[in-house]
Write an enzyme that holds these catalytic residues in place. Structure first.
Site, PDB file in Angstrom:
ATOM      1  N   ARG A 121       0.846  -1.191   0.000  1.00 55.99           N
ATOM      2  CA  ARG A 121       0.000   0.000   0.000  1.00 55.99           C
ATOM      3  C   ARG A 121       0.886   1.247   0.000  1.00 55.99           C
ATOM      4  O   ARG A 121       1.107   1.897   1.023  1.00 55.99           O
ATOM      5  CB  ARG A 121      -0.962  -0.038   1.188  1.00 55.99           C
ATOM      6  CG  ARG A 121      -2.050  -1.073   0.957  1.00 55.99           C
ATOM      7  CD  ARG A 121      -3.242  -0.930   1.849  1.00 55.99           C
ATOM      8  NE  ARG A 121      -4.398  -1.585   1.258  1.00 55.99           N
ATOM      9  CZ  ARG A 121      -5.559  -1.746   1.865  1.00 55.99           C
ATOM     10  NH1 ARG A 121      -5.731  -1.274   3.093  1.00 55.99           N
ATOM     11  NH2 ARG A 121      -6.563  -2.345   1.262  1.00 55.99           N
ATOM     12  N   GLN A 126      -1.340   2.306  -5.850  1.00 55.15           N
ATOM     13  CA  GLN A 126      -2.763   2.440  -5.527  1.00 55.15           C
ATOM     14  C   GLN A 126      -3.655   1.942  -6.659  1.00 55.15           C
ATOM     15  O   GLN A 126      -4.683   1.307  -6.413  1.00 55.15           O
ATOM     16  CB  GLN A 126      -3.091   3.892  -5.198  1.00 55.15           C
ATOM     17  CG  GLN A 126      -2.596   4.342  -3.839  1.00 55.15           C
ATOM     18  CD  GLN A 126      -2.945   5.788  -3.546  1.00 55.15           C
ATOM     19  OE1 GLN A 126      -3.332   6.534  -4.434  1.00 55.15           O
ATOM     20  NE2 GLN A 126      -2.817   6.187  -2.292  1.00 55.15           N
ATOM     21  N   ASP A 129      -4.199  -1.970  -6.652  1.00 57.13           N
ATOM     22  CA  ASP A 129      -4.609  -2.576  -5.384  1.00 57.13           C
ATOM     23  C   ASP A 129      -5.990  -3.218  -5.500  1.00 57.13           C
ATOM     24  O   ASP A 129      -7.015  -2.540  -5.408  1.00 57.13           O
ATOM     25  CB  ASP A 129      -4.591  -1.502  -4.299  1.00 57.13           C
ATOM     26  CG  ASP A 129      -4.851  -2.053  -2.906  1.00 57.13           C
ATOM     27  OD1 ASP A 129      -5.156  -3.255  -2.793  1.00 57.13           O
ATOM     28  OD2 ASP A 129      -4.757  -1.275  -1.941  1.00 57.13           O
ATOM     29  N   TYR A 229      -2.948  -1.113   7.465  1.00 52.18           N
ATOM     30  CA  TYR A 229      -3.972  -1.991   8.011  1.00 52.18           C
ATOM     31  C   TYR A 229      -4.085  -1.784   9.518  1.00 52.18           C
ATOM     32  O   TYR A 229      -3.171  -1.300  10.168  1.00 52.18           O
ATOM     33  CB  TYR A 229      -3.630  -3.457   7.734  1.00 52.18           C
ATOM     34  CG  TYR A 229      -3.671  -3.836   6.283  1.00 52.18           C
ATOM     35  CD1 TYR A 229      -4.863  -4.175   5.669  1.00 52.18           C
ATOM     36  CD2 TYR A 229      -2.509  -3.858   5.516  1.00 52.18           C
ATOM     37  CE1 TYR A 229      -4.907  -4.531   4.329  1.00 52.18           C
ATOM     38  CE2 TYR A 229      -2.538  -4.209   4.175  1.00 52.18           C
ATOM     39  CZ  TYR A 229      -3.744  -4.553   3.592  1.00 52.18           C
ATOM     40  OH  TYR A 229      -3.785  -4.895   2.270  1.00 52.18           O
TER      41      TYR A 229
END
Length: 373
Positions: A121, A126, A129, A229
């Protein structure tokens, strides 16, 4: 460079890894594209749509024959990839932690398996993803699924026969899916609140017009894990959060849980006692049900009713929006391969930062540090 696009064989999987839009772009790079018959049918894409842009449509054996890159949504077994070129790339969502035997099979077959869900990430990745693009749709669909099960309206309605109160929606876990769930529930007119272990999400919740529900003044809010996360919480924080959330859940009509920790079972957010505290007719949607579930009593693939409370545990929620999910997923795959496409070599050449992060197997061995550690 031959790119093969497979028809998904996992039960309930309706997405496809390439659309006519991305096939056309691959052809512009100089690749040839072969698509398995019926690959796009469940995503509302006919075989003729692929041939119209220049792809070859054939059975699986002909599609795979000599392919140097194989695109998939969910990884097939190694046995199902017979005929590909030696060292061919498999680019898909591969569930590395949940199905290690299949990953070992890729290594034994000499494949270079690239797990798109391991995409780091970082800013430049991006657009590649798949977790973000698919979670965004899952968060939206979760609210619609809740509305479909909930026996009342979402918005407040003032009518000549009286007033209908707005539904109260509580979102637990404010990642990509949670933010989209908040926005969707707000658009439907619900009163929305949300919580997360990451204190930085409070402003995001407020920016969408929802009420943040957070534990204050308790040590151990370590919630920001690696890669953006959520991480682990201290025991003191967990106890304080459980007490706060218990009182809040009992007043809610709909709860949507989205919490996942990569490589580990989904954290338990709602206990059976908390489910029992909710009013009959309330709805809980557990988006983490396939990873063990955030909700005690949730069953993958089913809607169960406990003391009048419906617990929705649909599998593979993005696939329930197959056409849009396929469009986004296929763009993620194209953006990834295009970013590394070497025009002189006529193929993509990965760098260390992203290549080492997503490469599971190479040269007959499992090479990813996250699987070896």
């Amino acid at each position: 460079m031959k790119i093969a696009v497979l028809r998904e064989t996992v039960e309930g999987e309706r997405r496809v890894a390439a659309t006519p839009e991305t096939v056309k772009k691959f052809l512009a790079l100089g690749a040839t594209v072969a698509v398995e018959i019926g690959a796009g049918a469940t995503a509302s894409i006919a075989d003729a749509d692929y041939t119209a842009v220049g792809a070859t449509v054939a059975d699986r054996a002909a599609t795979l024959a000599g392919a140097e890159i194989v695109l998939g949504v969910q990884g097939p077994s190694a046995d199902a990839l017979a005929g590909v070129a030696p060292g061919a790339w498999l680019v898909a969502g591969l569930n590395p932690f949940g199905d290690r035997a299949r990953i070992d099979g890729y290594a034994a077959a000499g494949l270079e398996a690239l797990a798109m869900e391991f995409m780091p990430r970082i800013t430049r990745a991006q657009s590649m993803d798949i977790l973000s693009s698919q979670s965004n749709l899952a968060g939206y669909k979760a609210v619609l699924d809740a509305a479909g099960v909930y026996g009342r309206a979402f918005p407040m309605m003032m009518t000549a026969a009286g007033t209908v109160s707005a539904a109260r929606v509580f979102v637990m876990g404010v990642g990509v899916a949670g933010l989209q769930a908040i926005a969707t529930a707000r658009r439907l007119g619900a009163q929305v609140s949300a919580t997360d272990v990451r204190s930085a999400t409070k402003e995001q919740i407020q920016s969408l017009g929802a009420k943040p529900i957070f534990v204050e003044n308790v040590a151990g809010i370590e919630g920001e894990g690696s890669g953006g996360y959520a991480g682990e919480m201290s025991p003191e924080y967990q106890a304080a959060q459980a007490e706060l959330v218990s009182g809040h859940i009992a007043k809610q009509d709909i709860v949507i849980t989205t919490a996942l920790i990569p490589g580990r079972p989904a954290p338990r957010l709602i206990s059976a006692a908390q489910v029992a505290s909710m009013k009959p007719g309330s709805v809980i949607v557990d988006l983490a049900v396939e990873a063990g579930g955030n909700v005690e009593g949730a069953v993958a693939g089913e809607v169960v009713v406990v003391n009048g409370v419906s617990i929705v545990g649909y599998r593979n929620v993005p696939s329930r929006l197959a056409a849009d999910a396929s469009a986004l997923f296929s763009r993620n795959l194209y953006n990834f391969l295009n970013a590394f496409w070497d025009k002189e070599a006529g193929k993509p050449v990965l760098d260390a930062e992203i290549g080492d992060a997503i490469r599971l197997t190479q040269g007959g061995k499992v090479v990813n540090a996250r699987l070896l550690g």
